[in-house]
Write a protein that holds these residues in place. Structure first.
Motif, PDB file in Angstrom:
ATOM      1  N   ALA A  15       5.280  -7.947   6.504  1.00 56.65           N
ATOM      2  CA  ALA A  15       3.872  -7.685   6.231  1.00 56.65           C
ATOM      3  C   ALA A  15       3.672  -7.136   4.819  1.00 56.65           C
ATOM      4  O   ALA A  15       2.634  -7.341   4.206  1.00 56.65           O
ATOM      5  CB  ALA A  15       3.300  -6.713   7.250  1.00 56.65           C
ATOM      6  N   CYS A  16       4.640  -6.429   4.294  1.00 56.79           N
ATOM      7  CA  CYS A  16       4.603  -5.971   2.909  1.00 56.79           C
ATOM      8  C   CYS A  16       5.095  -7.130   2.048  1.00 56.79           C
ATOM      9  O   CYS A  16       6.087  -7.752   2.361  1.00 56.79           O
ATOM     10  CB  CYS A  16       5.521  -4.772   2.687  1.00 56.79           C
ATOM     11  N   SER A  17       4.394  -7.395   0.967  1.00 56.71           N
ATOM     12  CA  SER A  17       4.829  -8.492   0.113  1.00 56.71           C
ATOM     13  C   SER A  17       5.969  -8.020  -0.777  1.00 56.71           C
ATOM     14  O   SER A  17       5.977  -6.905  -1.257  1.00 56.71           O
ATOM     15  CB  SER A  17       3.667  -9.017  -0.730  1.00 56.71           C
ATOM     16  N   THR A  18       6.923  -8.895  -0.967  1.00 55.54           N
ATOM     17  CA  THR A  18       8.053  -8.587  -1.840  1.00 55.54           C
ATOM     18  C   THR A  18       8.152  -9.664  -2.900  1.00 55.54           C
ATOM     19  O   THR A  18       7.718 -10.790  -2.706  1.00 55.54           O
ATOM     20  CB  THR A  18       9.382  -8.536  -1.050  1.00 55.54           C
ATOM     21  N   THR A  19       8.727  -9.298  -4.014  1.00 52.90           N
ATOM     22  CA  THR A  19       8.943 -10.290  -5.053  1.00 52.90           C
ATOM     23  C   THR A  19      10.327 -10.879  -4.865  1.00 52.90           C
ATOM     24  O   THR A  19      11.274 -10.176  -4.512  1.00 52.90           O
ATOM     25  CB  THR A  19       8.840  -9.669  -6.461  1.00 52.90           C
ATOM     26  N   PRO A  24      11.241  -7.168 -14.018  1.00 50.35           N
ATOM     27  CA  PRO A  24      10.476  -5.954 -14.332  1.00 50.35           C
ATOM     28  C   PRO A  24       9.017  -6.273 -14.636  1.00 50.35           C
ATOM     29  O   PRO A  24       8.715  -7.287 -15.259  1.00 50.35           O
ATOM     30  CB  PRO A  24      11.182  -5.399 -15.565  1.00 50.35           C
ATOM     31  N   ILE A  25       8.132  -5.418 -14.173  1.00 46.02           N
ATOM     32  CA  ILE A  25       6.700  -5.544 -14.434  1.00 46.02           C
ATOM     33  C   ILE A  25       6.257  -4.266 -15.143  1.00 46.02           C
ATOM     34  O   ILE A  25       7.004  -3.280 -15.171  1.00 46.02           O
ATOM     35  CB  ILE A  25       5.905  -5.771 -13.128  1.00 46.02           C
ATOM     36  N   PRO A  26       5.054  -4.253 -15.736  1.00 46.62           N
ATOM     37  CA  PRO A  26       4.602  -3.020 -16.378  1.00 46.62           C
ATOM     38  C   PRO A  26       4.679  -1.836 -15.405  1.00 46.62           C
ATOM     39  O   PRO A  26       4.179  -1.916 -14.291  1.00 46.62           O
ATOM     40  CB  PRO A  26       3.154  -3.333 -16.759  1.00 46.62           C
ATOM     41  N   GLY A  27       5.351  -0.793 -15.815  1.00 47.97           N
ATOM     42  CA  GLY A  27       5.580   0.374 -14.969  1.00 47.97           C
ATOM     43  C   GLY A  27       7.007   0.469 -14.474  1.00 47.97           C
ATOM     44  O   GLY A  27       7.470   1.531 -14.066  1.00 47.97           O
ATOM     45  N   SER A  28       7.743  -0.642 -14.504  1.00 48.92           N
ATOM     46  CA  SER A  28       9.153  -0.638 -14.108  1.00 48.92           C
ATOM     47  C   SER A  28       9.980   0.127 -15.141  1.00 48.92           C
ATOM     48  O   SER A  28       9.615   0.178 -16.326  1.00 48.92           O
ATOM     49  CB  SER A  28       9.694  -2.069 -14.012  1.00 48.92           C
ATOM     50  N   LEU A  29      11.072   0.692 -14.707  1.00 51.36           N
ATOM     51  CA  LEU A  29      11.930   1.455 -15.627  1.00 51.36           C
ATOM     52  C   LEU A  29      12.519   0.578 -16.721  1.00 51.36           C
ATOM     53  O   LEU A  29      12.753   1.049 -17.835  1.00 51.36           O
ATOM     54  CB  LEU A  29      13.064   2.132 -14.849  1.00 51.36           C
ATOM     55  N   THR A  30      12.768  -0.695 -16.435  1.00 49.79           N
ATOM     56  CA  THR A  30      13.414  -1.581 -17.403  1.00 49.79           C
ATOM     57  C   THR A  30      12.456  -2.613 -17.991  1.00 49.79           C
ATOM     58  O   THR A  30      12.892  -3.599 -18.583  1.00 49.79           O
ATOM     59  CB  THR A  30      14.599  -2.310 -16.741  1.00 49.79           C
ATOM     60  N   GLY A  55      -4.282  -1.129  -7.549  1.00 47.98           N
ATOM     61  CA  GLY A  55      -4.034   0.009  -6.678  1.00 47.98           C
ATOM     62  C   GLY A  55      -2.911  -0.187  -5.696  1.00 47.98           C
ATOM     63  O   GLY A  55      -2.827   0.530  -4.704  1.00 47.98           O
ATOM     64  N   LEU A  56      -2.046  -1.152  -5.947  1.00 52.23           N
ATOM     65  CA  LEU A  56      -0.929  -1.404  -5.047  1.00 52.23           C
ATOM     66  C   LEU A  56       0.286  -0.582  -5.482  1.00 52.23           C
ATOM     67  O   LEU A  56       0.667  -0.581  -6.650  1.00 52.23           O
ATOM     68  CB  LEU A  56      -0.577  -2.891  -5.014  1.00 52.23           C
ATOM     69  N   ARG A  57       0.888   0.118  -4.546  1.00 46.48           N
ATOM     70  CA  ARG A  57       2.055   0.948  -4.810  1.00 46.48           C
ATOM     71  C   ARG A  57       3.287   0.054  -4.903  1.00 46.48           C
ATOM     72  O   ARG A  57       3.495  -0.829  -4.076  1.00 46.48           O
ATOM     73  CB  ARG A  57       2.214   1.976  -3.696  1.00 46.48           C
ATOM     74  N   GLN A  58       4.094   0.255  -5.937  1.00 43.27           N
ATOM     75  CA  GLN A  58       5.320  -0.502  -6.156  1.00 43.27           C
ATOM     76  C   GLN A  58       6.517   0.391  -5.828  1.00 43.27           C
ATOM     77  O   GLN A  58       6.637   1.487  -6.373  1.00 43.27           O
ATOM     78  CB  GLN A  58       5.413  -0.969  -7.613  1.00 43.27           C
ATOM     79  N   ILE A  76       9.164  -3.739  -3.547  1.00 42.14           N
ATOM     80  CA  ILE A  76       8.243  -3.970  -2.442  1.00 42.14           C
ATOM     81  C   ILE A  76       6.874  -3.474  -2.891  1.00 42.14           C
ATOM     82  O   ILE A  76       6.756  -2.407  -3.472  1.00 42.14           O
ATOM     83  CB  ILE A  76       8.688  -3.225  -1.170  1.00 42.14           C
ATOM     84  N   GLU A  77       5.867  -4.256  -2.608  1.00 38.99           N
ATOM     85  CA  GLU A  77       4.499  -3.929  -2.977  1.00 38.99           C
ATOM     86  C   GLU A  77       3.719  -3.627  -1.713  1.00 38.99           C
ATOM     87  O   GLU A  77       3.801  -4.366  -0.734  1.00 38.99           O
ATOM     88  CB  GLU A  77       3.902  -5.134  -3.701  1.00 38.99           C
ATOM     89  N   SER A  78       3.005  -2.516  -1.705  1.00 42.40           N
ATOM     90  CA  SER A  78       2.247  -2.115  -0.530  1.00 42.40           C
ATOM     91  C   SER A  78       0.988  -1.391  -0.958  1.00 42.40           C
ATOM     92  O   SER A  78       0.899  -0.886  -2.081  1.00 42.40           O
ATOM     93  CB  SER A  78       3.099  -1.198   0.354  1.00 42.40           C
ATOM     94  N   GLU A  79       0.005  -1.321  -0.068  1.00 43.09           N
ATOM     95  CA  GLU A  79      -1.200  -0.570  -0.374  1.00 43.09           C
ATOM     96  C   GLU A  79      -0.847   0.896  -0.538  1.00 43.09           C
ATOM     97  O   GLU A  79       0.068   1.406   0.095  1.00 43.09           O
ATOM     98  CB  GLU A  79      -2.248  -0.756   0.725  1.00 43.09           C
ATOM     99  N   ASP A  80      -1.601   1.573  -1.386  1.00 35.72           N
ATOM    100  CA  ASP A  80      -1.320   2.968  -1.686  1.00 35.72           C
ATOM    101  C   ASP A  80      -1.848   3.901  -0.614  1.00 35.72           C
ATOM    102  O   ASP A  80      -1.473   5.055  -0.545  1.00 35.72           O
ATOM    103  CB  ASP A  80      -1.922   3.340  -3.045  1.00 35.72           C
ATOM    104  N   PHE A  81      -2.707   3.417   0.232  1.00 37.07           N
ATOM    105  CA  PHE A  81      -3.307   4.269   1.257  1.00 37.07           C
ATOM    106  C   PHE A  81      -3.555   3.452   2.511  1.00 37.07           C
ATOM    107  O   PHE A  81      -3.505   2.235   2.502  1.00 37.07           O
ATOM    108  CB  PHE A  81      -4.631   4.865   0.759  1.00 37.07           C
ATOM    109  N   LEU A  82      -3.811   4.138   3.593  1.00 40.94           N
ATOM    110  CA  LEU A  82      -4.110   3.489   4.858  1.00 40.94           C
ATOM    111  C   LEU A  82      -5.576   3.667   5.192  1.00 40.94           C
ATOM    112  O   LEU A  82      -6.139   4.738   4.988  1.00 40.94           O
ATOM    113  CB  LEU A  82      -3.242   4.066   5.974  1.00 40.94           C
ATOM    114  N   TRP A  83      -6.187   2.641   5.700  1.00 44.80           N
ATOM    115  CA  TRP A  83      -7.583   2.731   6.136  1.00 44.80           C
ATOM    116  C   TRP A  83      -7.619   3.270   7.553  1.00 44.80           C
ATOM    117  O   TRP A  83      -6.828   2.891   8.391  1.00 44.80           O
ATOM    118  CB  TRP A  83      -8.232   1.340   6.124  1.00 44.80           C
ATOM    119  N   ASP A  84      -8.530   4.162   7.826  1.00 45.77           N
ATOM    120  CA  ASP A  84      -8.686   4.692   9.191  1.00 45.77           C
ATOM    121  C   ASP A  84      -9.841   4.044   9.889  1.00 45.77           C
ATOM    122  O   ASP A  84     -10.782   3.620   9.356  1.00 45.77           O
ATOM    123  CB  ASP A  84      -8.904   6.212   9.164  1.00 45.77           C
TER     124      ASP A  84
END
Length: 84
Positions: A15-19, A24-30, A55-58, A76-84
């Motif tokens: 369910a979480c999308s992966t590359t 490396p993408i902007p924000g990656s250490l390398t 707003g996706l957490r990497q 792994i890319e996932s939403e940064d928060f959960l909807w209630d």
């Protein structure tokens, strides 16, 4: 019963999308050809988390190479928060 539990876990993980290319993408250490040297022993897994586009957490995992540099192993890319 255990077989169904294993399938459910795999579906949840999917369910979480992966590359698949693990570049490396902007924000990656390398990102941008940066070379990071780690004080940890080769084979150690280093985790890195940052907020990416839209707003996706990497969640990245790097492996320390024999020369001390970091190699991106997975993201792994996932939403940064959960909807209630």
């Amino acid at each position: 019963m255990m077989k169904y539990a294993a399938v459910a876990i795999l579906l949840l993980a999917a369910a979480c999308s992966t590359t698949t290319e693990d570049q490396p993408i902007p924000g990656s250490l390398t990102y941008g050809g940066k070379v990071i040297h780690s004080p940890y022993k080769p084979g150690t897994v280093v985790k890195h988390t940052f907020l990416g586009d839209f707003g996706l957490r990497q969640f990245e995992r790097y492996v320390v190479q024999p020369d001390g540099t970091l190699k991106l192993a997975s993201r792994i890319e996932s939403e940064d928060f959960l909807w209630d």
